[in-house]
Design a protein around this motif. Sequence first.
Motif, mmCIF file in Angstrom:
data_model
loop_
_atom_site.group_PDB
_atom_site.id
_atom_site.type_symbol
_atom_site.label_atom_id
_atom_site.label_comp_id
_atom_site.label_asym_id
_atom_site.label_seq_id
_atom_site.Cartn_x
_atom_site.Cartn_y
_atom_site.Cartn_z
ATOM 1 N N HIS A 34 -0.001 12.588 -3.259
ATOM 2 C CA HIS A 34 1.497 12.592 -3.213
ATOM 3 C C HIS A 34 1.798 11.367 -2.155
ATOM 4 O O HIS A 34 1.712 11.492 -0.879
ATOM 5 C CB HIS A 34 2.252 13.767 -2.717
ATOM 6 C CG HIS A 34 3.497 13.978 -2.692
ATOM 7 N ND1 HIS A 34 4.222 14.175 -3.903
ATOM 8 C CD2 HIS A 34 4.369 13.652 -1.796
ATOM 9 C CE1 HIS A 34 5.667 13.941 -3.606
ATOM 10 N NE2 HIS A 34 5.684 13.723 -2.256
ATOM 11 N N PRO A 35 2.601 10.441 -2.673
ATOM 12 C CA PRO A 35 3.078 9.083 -1.782
ATOM 13 C C PRO A 35 4.004 9.827 -0.963
ATOM 14 O O PRO A 35 5.180 10.359 -1.066
ATOM 15 C CB PRO A 35 3.563 8.226 -2.735
ATOM 16 C CG PRO A 35 3.901 9.069 -4.017
ATOM 17 C CD PRO A 35 3.137 10.159 -3.887
ATOM 18 N N LEU A 36 3.963 9.216 0.556
ATOM 19 C CA LEU A 36 4.858 9.581 1.466
ATOM 20 C C LEU A 36 5.289 8.317 2.149
ATOM 21 O O LEU A 36 6.074 8.683 2.900
ATOM 22 C CB LEU A 36 4.136 10.571 2.520
ATOM 23 C CG LEU A 36 3.678 12.065 2.224
ATOM 24 C CD1 LEU A 36 3.059 12.584 3.380
ATOM 25 C CD2 LEU A 36 5.076 12.763 1.675
ATOM 26 N N GLY A 37 4.660 7.326 1.850
ATOM 27 C CA GLY A 37 5.327 5.881 2.556
ATOM 28 C C GLY A 37 4.809 4.753 1.960
ATOM 29 O O GLY A 37 3.860 4.684 1.094
ATOM 30 N N TYR A 95 0.873 -1.141 -0.121
ATOM 31 C CA TYR A 95 -0.132 -0.017 0.026
ATOM 32 C C TYR A 95 0.930 1.375 0.047
ATOM 33 O O TYR A 95 2.089 1.166 0.638
ATOM 34 C CB TYR A 95 -0.747 0.051 1.257
ATOM 35 C CG TYR A 95 -1.832 -1.349 1.562
ATOM 36 C CD1 TYR A 95 -2.950 -1.369 0.908
ATOM 37 C CD2 TYR A 95 -1.124 -2.113 2.194
ATOM 38 C CE1 TYR A 95 -3.718 -2.378 1.176
ATOM 39 C CE2 TYR A 95 -2.032 -3.331 2.368
ATOM 40 C CZ TYR A 95 -3.248 -3.449 1.914
ATOM 41 O OH TYR A 95 -4.132 -4.581 2.267
ATOM 42 N N LEU A 96 0.471 2.212 -0.550
ATOM 43 C CA LEU A 96 1.059 3.632 -0.685
ATOM 44 C C LEU A 96 0.159 4.480 0.296
ATOM 45 O O LEU A 96 -1.042 4.237 0.588
ATOM 46 C CB LEU A 96 0.977 4.347 -1.993
ATOM 47 C CG LEU A 96 2.132 3.818 -2.958
ATOM 48 C CD1 LEU A 96 1.748 4.717 -4.236
ATOM 49 C CD2 LEU A 96 3.369 4.049 -2.346
ATOM 50 N N LEU A 97 1.004 5.218 1.162
ATOM 51 C CA LEU A 97 0.303 6.099 2.230
ATOM 52 C C LEU A 97 0.474 7.415 1.581
ATOM 53 O O LEU A 97 1.795 7.964 1.317
ATOM 54 C CB LEU A 97 1.138 6.152 3.544
ATOM 55 C CG LEU A 97 1.337 4.399 4.141
ATOM 56 C CD1 LEU A 97 2.295 4.573 5.075
ATOM 57 C CD2 LEU A 97 -0.027 4.256 4.572
ATOM 58 N N LEU A 98 -0.718 8.253 1.536
ATOM 59 C CA LEU A 98 -0.554 9.349 0.482
ATOM 60 C C LEU A 98 -1.035 10.387 1.172
ATOM 61 O O LEU A 98 -2.012 10.464 2.023
ATOM 62 C CB LEU A 98 -1.178 9.212 -0.582
ATOM 63 C CG LEU A 98 -0.885 8.180 -1.421
ATOM 64 C CD1 LEU A 98 -2.125 7.170 -1.806
ATOM 65 C CD2 LEU A 98 -0.445 8.512 -2.859
ATOM 66 N N SER A 99 -0.484 11.668 0.959
ATOM 67 C CA SER A 99 -1.107 12.964 1.282
ATOM 68 C C SER A 99 -1.669 13.589 -0.007
ATOM 69 O O SER A 99 -0.883 13.946 -0.956
ATOM 70 C CB SER A 99 -0.134 13.733 1.918
ATOM 71 O OG SER A 99 -0.721 15.185 2.331
ATOM 72 N N GLY A 100 -2.974 13.755 -0.048
ATOM 73 C CA GLY A 100 -3.349 14.139 -1.366
ATOM 74 C C GLY A 100 -3.030 13.263 -2.549
ATOM 75 O O GLY A 100 -3.377 12.070 -2.029
#
Length: 177
Positions: A62-65, A55-60
């Motif tokens: 934008h992937p952050l993790g 899984y990608l962790l996203l802000s909007g």
Amino acid sequence: MSIAVRPVDPAADAAVLHAWVTQPRARFWGMSDHSVDDVAHVYAYIHDQAHLAAYLLLSGDHPLGLLQTYDPAVDEIGRWYDRAPGDVGVHLLLADDPRRAGRTREVIAAGLDLVAHLPGCRRLVFEPDSRNTASVSLLERLGCVRGPLVELRTSVAEKPAQFFFLDRERALVLARR
């Protein structure tokens, strides 16, 4: 803006994942020499396995993790510690990105919340390379219980693995902070 979680799209996300896993700080992922195509193949394999997920962790947008899970009852890593019903194996890679500054707790909380809500989850299992002081320190700060240190040898990794465990209830508390 809160952190969203979505499954990795192996083809569409290969370039960003490649940029992360080939950085020197990610050497413990064992993909330093992988091409973008190699990374796409790895995540296509993960996508196709019932006991693995990424899984990608996203802000909007934008992937952050990156968060990966595995079932220790199926995965060969599970042979290296005393498995328990409801164990979910977890790998976490946080982006070295200025947009993550000040949001690390929020990114981690989103990942913990996802895993703690997986069907049957009772305990999260982590097994970072013991030389990865950043990961070991993070898991200690989260209040994970230190487990065995083993010389892990699997088909995809050889490392001194330091197991850590986090019960579901503690993960949920951390996710709500």
